[in-house]
Design a protein around this motif. Structure first.
Motif, PDB file in Angstrom:
ATOM      1  N   THR A 197       0.845  -1.194   0.000  1.00 51.66           N
ATOM      2  CA  THR A 197       0.000   0.000   0.000  1.00 51.66           C
ATOM      3  C   THR A 197       0.879   1.242   0.000  1.00 51.66           C
ATOM      4  N   CYS A 198       0.270   2.393  -0.317  1.00 47.13           N
ATOM      5  CA  CYS A 198       1.005   3.652  -0.244  1.00 47.13           C
ATOM      6  C   CYS A 198       1.316   3.994   1.217  1.00 47.13           C
ATOM      7  N   ALA A 199       2.527   4.455   1.456  1.00 51.47           N
ATOM      8  CA  ALA A 199       2.928   4.824   2.809  1.00 51.47           C
ATOM      9  C   ALA A 199       2.364   6.192   3.170  1.00 51.47           C
ATOM     10  N   VAL A 228       7.945  10.280   1.366  1.00 50.77           N
ATOM     11  CA  VAL A 228       6.595   9.914   1.788  1.00 50.77           C
ATOM     12  C   VAL A 228       5.662  11.107   1.603  1.00 50.77           C
ATOM     13  N   ALA A 229       6.162  12.308   1.882  1.00 51.60           N
ATOM     14  CA  ALA A 229       5.326  13.509   1.781  1.00 51.60           C
ATOM     15  C   ALA A 229       5.166  14.004   0.352  1.00 51.60           C
ATOM     16  N   HIS A 230       6.244  13.951  -0.448  1.00 56.81           N
ATOM     17  CA  HIS A 230       6.229  14.622  -1.749  1.00 56.81           C
ATOM     18  C   HIS A 230       6.570  13.725  -2.939  1.00 56.81           C
ATOM     19  N   GLY A 231       7.090  12.553  -2.706  1.00 55.37           N
ATOM     20  CA  GLY A 231       7.460  11.658  -3.798  1.00 55.37           C
ATOM     21  C   GLY A 231       6.451  10.538  -3.940  1.00 55.37           C
ATOM     22  N   LEU A 232       6.956   9.329  -4.008  1.00 54.86           N
ATOM     23  CA  LEU A 232       6.092   8.145  -4.067  1.00 54.86           C
ATOM     24  C   LEU A 232       6.710   7.093  -3.162  1.00 54.86           C
ATOM     25  N   ALA A 233       5.940   6.583  -2.233  1.00 54.28           N
ATOM     26  CA  ALA A 233       6.445   5.595  -1.280  1.00 54.28           C
ATOM     27  C   ALA A 233       5.414   4.495  -1.086  1.00 54.28           C
ATOM     28  N   HIS A 234       5.861   3.257  -1.210  1.00 55.28           N
ATOM     29  CA  HIS A 234       5.013   2.104  -0.924  1.00 55.28           C
ATOM     30  C   HIS A 234       5.586   1.341   0.263  1.00 55.28           C
ATOM     31  N   ARG A 235       4.707   0.751   1.016  1.00 53.89           N
ATOM     32  CA  ARG A 235       5.105  -0.068   2.156  1.00 53.89           C
ATOM     33  C   ARG A 235       4.578  -1.484   1.956  1.00 53.89           C
ATOM     34  N   ALA A 236       5.301  -2.441   2.518  1.00 55.11           N
ATOM     35  CA  ALA A 236       4.840  -3.827   2.552  1.00 55.11           C
ATOM     36  C   ALA A 236       4.575  -4.194   4.005  1.00 55.11           C
ATOM     37  N   GLY A 274       8.856  -3.858   4.727  1.00 54.57           N
ATOM     38  CA  GLY A 274       9.617  -3.390   3.579  1.00 54.57           C
ATOM     39  C   GLY A 274       9.067  -2.087   3.052  1.00 54.57           C
ATOM     40  N   ALA A 275       9.891  -1.393   2.265  1.00 50.42           N
ATOM     41  CA  ALA A 275       9.458  -0.116   1.697  1.00 50.42           C
ATOM     42  C   ALA A 275      10.259   0.198   0.444  1.00 50.42           C
ATOM     43  N   ALA A 276       9.633   0.956  -0.455  1.00 45.37           N
ATOM     44  CA  ALA A 276      10.291   1.459  -1.661  1.00 45.37           C
ATOM     45  C   ALA A 276       9.992   2.946  -1.769  1.00 45.37           C
ATOM     46  N   LEU A 277      11.024   3.733  -2.000  1.00 44.91           N
ATOM     47  CA  LEU A 277      10.905   5.189  -2.082  1.00 44.91           C
ATOM     48  C   LEU A 277      11.367   5.665  -3.451  1.00 44.91           C
ATOM     49  N   TRP A 278      10.526   6.427  -4.116  1.00 46.35           N
ATOM     50  CA  TRP A 278      10.814   6.922  -5.456  1.00 46.35           C
ATOM     51  C   TRP A 278      10.869   8.451  -5.462  1.00 46.35           C
ATOM     52  N   ILE A 279      11.682   8.978  -6.399  1.00 42.88           N
ATOM     53  CA  ILE A 279      11.688  10.417  -6.693  1.00 42.88           C
ATOM     54  C   ILE A 279      11.178  10.584  -8.117  1.00 42.88           C
ATOM     55  N   PRO A 280       9.884  10.846  -8.295  1.00 45.35           N
ATOM     56  CA  PRO A 280       9.364  11.085  -9.644  1.00 45.35           C
ATOM     57  C   PRO A 280       9.901  12.404 -10.196  1.00 45.35           C
ATOM     58  N   THR A 332       9.434  16.201  -8.612  1.00 46.05           N
ATOM     59  CA  THR A 332       9.255  16.214  -7.161  1.00 46.05           C
ATOM     60  C   THR A 332       9.803  17.515  -6.602  1.00 46.05           C
ATOM     61  N   PRO A 333       9.014  18.251  -5.816  1.00 44.87           N
ATOM     62  CA  PRO A 333       9.471  19.558  -5.343  1.00 44.87           C
ATOM     63  C   PRO A 333      10.640  19.458  -4.382  1.00 44.87           C
ATOM     64  N   ARG A 334      11.455  20.470  -4.386  1.00 42.48           N
ATOM     65  CA  ARG A 334      12.569  20.570  -3.443  1.00 42.48           C
ATOM     66  C   ARG A 334      12.011  20.722  -2.038  1.00 42.48           C
ATOM     67  N   ASP A 335      12.662  20.077  -1.104  1.00 42.14           N
ATOM     68  CA  ASP A 335      12.246  20.158   0.295  1.00 42.14           C
ATOM     69  C   ASP A 335      13.259  21.008   1.050  1.00 42.14           C
ATOM     70  N   ASP A 336      12.823  22.183   1.511  1.00 41.48           N
ATOM     71  CA  ASP A 336      13.730  23.085   2.215  1.00 41.48           C
ATOM     72  C   ASP A 336      13.625  22.963   3.730  1.00 41.48           C
ATOM     73  N   ALA A 337      12.905  21.943   4.193  1.00 43.42           N
ATOM     74  CA  ALA A 337      12.772  21.766   5.636  1.00 43.42           C
ATOM     75  C   ALA A 337      14.122  21.408   6.254  1.00 43.42           C
ATOM     76  N   LEU A 338      14.284  21.774   7.509  1.00 44.86           N
ATOM     77  CA  LEU A 338      15.505  21.456   8.232  1.00 44.86           C
ATOM     78  C   LEU A 338      15.338  20.161   9.024  1.00 44.86           C
ATOM     79  N   PRO A 339      16.420  19.427   9.262  1.00 43.70           N
ATOM     80  CA  PRO A 339      17.798  19.775   8.919  1.00 43.70           C
ATOM     81  C   PRO A 339      18.100  19.545   7.445  1.00 43.70           C
ATOM     82  N   ASP A 340      19.009  20.366   6.920  1.00 42.64           N
ATOM     83  CA  ASP A 340      19.496  20.180   5.563  1.00 42.64           C
ATOM     84  C   ASP A 340      20.240  18.840   5.496  1.00 42.64           C
ATOM     85  N   PRO A 341      19.913  17.988   4.494  1.00 44.82           N
ATOM     86  CA  PRO A 341      20.595  16.681   4.398  1.00 44.82           C
ATOM     87  C   PRO A 341      22.110  16.803   4.360  1.00 44.82           C
ATOM     88  N   ARG A 342      22.634  17.887   3.786  1.00 44.14           N
ATOM     89  CA  ARG A 342      24.086  18.043   3.723  1.00 44.14           C
ATOM     90  C   ARG A 342      24.674  18.250   5.119  1.00 44.14           C
TER      91      ARG A 342
END
Length: 203
Positions: free
Chosen positions: A10-12, A61-69, A77-83, A86-96
């Protein structure tokens, strides 16, 4: 284990985020990339790997495509996609910044440079990018990973691409219609980064 009739794909939702990052940390802890990035095997290693995945899981999960098993209501299990788009996420913390904190300045720079070298000369990926796929070890062999990937492909209906540093996964993706387009040494030469692509006509 064999095919499990109790598997649900199902969708996460955002409520699944803690379980997804926990499952991914455990499922992928022995992946060559993560073994290279997090070599110290102490009691905090899985927690650091979960932190490594945390921003990606939240974003996709919020902005891309995510399925859960799930099996019996438990997330396995889970699969995460970036279609594309997909909008840039400026929320903190910055991944870098998160990577800098997790790895330290010198190690983080080594990782960035190795990714850059491994991807140099690779054909650009078109369509959706399969960012992460993981299945709990005690539920492998039941076709869950393939079902998660197919669920994403059916939803997206566009070209797709993926990168893997686990040589055993290349055949798995080829069976799902992906084709190898680039290979390069990675992780200080300890493994190979393989890029695979799949067009919309693949079966």
């Amino acid at each position: 284990m064999g095919e499990d009739a109790g598997i649900e794909i199902t969708c996460a939702t955002m409520a699944d985020v803690p379980s997804i990052r926990t499952v991914l940390a455990g499922a992928l802890s022995d992946d060559p990339m993560l073994t290279w990035m997090f070599p110290v095997r102490d009691e905090r290693r899985l927690s650091r790997i979960a932190l490594f995945f945390s921003r990606q899981v939240e974003r996709l999960v919020a902005h891309g495509l995510a399925h859960r098993a799930t099996v019996g209501g438990a997330l396995v299990g889970a699969a995460l996609w970036i279609p594309e788009g997909t909008p840039r996420d400026d929320a903190l913390p910055d991944p870098r910044d998160l990577m800098h904190l997790l790895l330290g300045e010198q190690r983080n720079q080594e990782v960035i440079e190795d990714f850059t070298r491994a991807r140099s000369g690779a054909p650009s990926g078109d369509g959706a990018y399969l960012a992460t796929l993981g299945v709990r070890e005690d539920h492998r062999g039941a076709g869950i990973g393939a079902r998660l990937v197919r669920a994403g492909l059916e939803s997206l209906r566009c070209p797709a691409w993926v990168e893997s540093t686990e040589p055993r996964n290349v055949l798995f993706y080829e069976r799902l219609g992906f084709q190898v387009v680039h290979e390069a040494p990675f992780a200080g030469g300890t493994t190979t980064m393989t890029r695979l692509v799949r067009d919309t006509m693949a079966t």
